[in-house]
Design an enzyme around this catalytic site. Structure first.
Site, PDB file in Angstrom:
ATOM      1  N   ASP A  38      -9.119 121.202  64.289  1.00 44.24           N
ATOM      2  CA  ASP A  38     -10.204 121.982  64.890  1.00 44.24           C
ATOM      3  C   ASP A  38      -9.728 123.395  65.210  1.00 44.24           C
ATOM      4  OD1 ASP A  38     -11.867 119.780  64.792  1.00 44.24           O
ATOM      5  OD2 ASP A  38     -11.384 119.136  66.834  1.00 44.24           O
ATOM      6  N   TYR A  66       0.883 114.286  68.051  1.00 43.42           N
ATOM      7  CA  TYR A  66       0.191 115.363  68.751  1.00 43.42           C
ATOM      8  C   TYR A  66       0.682 115.476  70.194  1.00 43.42           C
ATOM      9  CZ  TYR A  66      -3.395 114.962  65.061  1.00 43.42           C
ATOM     10  OH  TYR A  66      -4.058 114.915  63.871  1.00 43.42           O
ATOM     11  N   ARG A 176      -9.735 113.695  70.488  1.00 43.02           N
ATOM     12  CA  ARG A 176     -10.820 113.897  71.451  1.00 43.02           C
ATOM     13  C   ARG A 176     -11.395 112.559  71.916  1.00 43.02           C
ATOM     14  NH1 ARG A 176     -14.954 116.830  68.310  1.00 43.02           N
ATOM     15  NH2 ARG A 176     -13.672 116.365  66.486  1.00 43.02           N
TER      16      ARG A 176
END
Length: 287
Positions: A38, A66, A176
């Protein structure tokens, strides 16, 4: 121009922006990426150039690492801090409470795909439903949260709880959504403030180049052979080389679902199991 480029994507660039810039700088249209980040996110973006664009599906199937910053007490429509705030609440949680849930969330589970994503339902991308305020049933997919840990002190700001996590996840995992699921398990709401991809398969952030490096001709390609070094490989003789170049279906004497055939160290083809005939393999990609 042929090979793999590792890019450290900056904020406010889409993955397509990066592809377009590299395409322009290298003067080739044969450029593709192996996993969207993103605009908010930074970090490892694996770019394939030239005939290496054929490798994209092999390079997307790996685990990714991540580091993400989470704000508990805020829910947005996009699942990250760039979205519209839908709900707020005051929340103050302890390190012990958060670490307990992170341990519980280190598992395989069915994750709901976020509405702001490019996954298609009935030929239309989910974010198009969201932008048109249309209702749609969100699909679920099985994901593997292999590692999940707290990597920062917990801070409190404006009656919100803020902390960072590191996680190693399977292909198709939305961070997310993971953050929203962690928040739900903590009996609250939450959103993603920052995201940095630090690893994709064997590719690490420390080995990545910036877009400025590419513009200044300060980069080095990774070869197809190096990029696929973890895939089972067979060095062939001239007889088998001819069969492979002719696209022949072969006996699977190797017991593998995916095999790379090489001649003199260079990849000739990737073969996969032939679904129509047990014990056989057929060409998947020719190089």
């Amino acid at each position: 121009m042929d090979g793999i480029l590792l890019i450290n994507k900056e904020k406010n660039y889409t993955s397509r922006d990066v592809v377009n810039i590299i395409s322009k700088e290298l003067k080739t249209k044969k450029v593709g990426h192996t996993g969207t980040l993103d605009p908010l996110a930074t970090g490892v973006l694996v770019i394939c150039v030239g005939s290496s664009t054929k490798l994209v599906e092999y390079l997307t199937s790996t685990y990714k690492e991540y580091e993400a910053e989470i704000i508990l007490g805020i829910k947005t429509d996009t699942g990250d801090i760039t979205g519209n705030i839908l709900k707020e609440e005051n929340i103050k949680l302890t390190q012990e409470e958060i670490e307990k849930v992170l341990i519980e969330m280190t598992k395989e589970y069915e994750q709901t795909v976020p509405i702001y994503s490019a996954v298609k339902i009935n030929g239309k991308k989910l974010y198009e439903y969201a932008r048109n305020n249309e209702e749609v049933e969100l699909p679920k997919r099985k994901v593997d949260i292999k590692e999940l840990e707290l990597i920062s002190n917990i801070t409190y700001d404006n009656n919100k709880t803020i902390f960072k996590i590191r996680t190693l996840v399977s292909k198709g995992t939305y961070i997310r959504s993971l953050i929203e699921d962690i928040s739900s398990s903590l009996n609250t709401i939450g959103t993603m403030k920052n995201l940095n991809r630090t690893k994709q398969g064997n590719f690490n952030l420390k080995d990545c180049y910036t877009l400025e490096d590419i513009k200044n001709n300060n980069y080095k390609f990774i070869s197809k052979e190096e990029a696929l070094k973890d895939i089972y490989t067979v060095e062939v003789d001239e007889y088998l080389e001819k069969k492979i170049k002719n696209g022949c279906i072969l006996e699977n004497r190797y017991g593998k679902d995916l095999i790379l055939f090489k001649k003199n160290g260079k990849i000739l083809a990737a073969y996969k199991n032939y679904q129509k005939e047990e014990g056989k393999i057929k060409p998947d990609k020719m190089f």
